[in-house]
Enzyme design. Sequence first.
Site, PDB file in Angstrom:
ATOM      1  N   GLU A   1       0.830  -1.209   0.000  1.00 28.43           N
ATOM      2  CA  GLU A   1       0.000   0.000   0.000  1.00 28.43           C
ATOM      3  C   GLU A   1       0.861   1.254   0.000  1.00 28.43           C
ATOM      4  O   GLU A   1       1.970   1.253   0.541  1.00 28.43           O
ATOM      5  CB  GLU A   1      -0.939   0.071   1.221  1.00 28.43           C
ATOM      6  CG  GLU A   1      -2.258  -0.630   1.045  1.00 28.43           C
ATOM      7  CD  GLU A   1      -2.259  -1.983   1.701  1.00 28.43           C
ATOM      8  OE1 GLU A   1      -3.286  -2.653   1.640  1.00 28.43           O
ATOM      9  OE2 GLU A   1      -1.225  -2.367   2.266  1.00 28.43           O
ATOM     10  N   THR A   2       0.303   2.283  -0.602  1.00 28.17           N
ATOM     11  CA  THR A   2       0.870   3.627  -0.520  1.00 28.17           C
ATOM     12  C   THR A   2      -0.212   4.542   0.031  1.00 28.17           C
ATOM     13  O   THR A   2      -1.357   4.515  -0.433  1.00 28.17           O
ATOM     14  CB  THR A   2       1.341   4.124  -1.893  1.00 28.17           C
ATOM     15  OG1 THR A   2       2.424   3.296  -2.347  1.00 28.17           O
ATOM     16  CG2 THR A   2       1.823   5.556  -1.828  1.00 28.17           C
TER      17      THR A   2
END
Length: 272
Positions: free
Chosen positions: A48-49
């Site tokens: 995830e970012t």
Amino acid sequence: MTDRIETYIVDSFTNKPFKGNPAGVCILTQKLTDKQMQSIAKELGLSETAFICKIDNQDKYSIRYFSPVMEIPLCGHATLASSKVLFEINPKIDAIHFKNIQNLDLMIKKYGKKIEMKFPVYDTIPQNAPDELLYALGIETIINCEYNKETNILLLEIKSSEQLENLSPDFEKLKQSHNSINGVLITSISQKDDYDFESRYFWPWSGTNEDPVTGGTHTFLAKYWSNRLNKKKMNSYQCSERTGFMEVELISENKLLIKSEAQIILKGELRL
């Protein structure tokens, strides 16, 4: 003119670099489109970012999370990573307020090296595990199967943490074995002295094959083990290849505290 975005990579749920779960953190000074955020998440290639943007002058931020495949409503390790970055940028503050796309209020506090996140608590309901899914995971028998609707994740409890650590799923078969979940969480009671329960999270449907350490699953995993062990405060260990840990505490019927550490390993500038 090229837009420049202050960007970090942070290892969450660990006290050592290159362990735990790496997350991207992008600090926005102007809005990006969903397509731009999705492209950045795919480019960074992390599970995830997080994209954070200040809402007002009271240390309140919007936060959104993207895997390389899709937007994720709530992500524990990317929240922890974002908190670590903001506390380092602003060493005088000891509390942050995030608001996610579901309008959940995520309250964050700093205690020395540790960061405490207040998350919601979710229930699980009994569910059947398809034989094809168990076969793809390499599991013959399970103790229990539950489902959490808020995260759309299937929970399977198995007998031992040794079996859990040795799982080696066939991810192509796993992806074909179910067509309506975001991921499958496998958990067991821990055989380690310092931990109460362990887990691994596989999500080839909506992210990467395996998430190294997953804070978001503890929104229902903590209550599940609280009921099983008759404890409100527990230590959790994710026995993935990178490993990671966190303390969890149920403080009410609908609120959970998650406490751990994070390590910033990279700071840079992303150019659009």
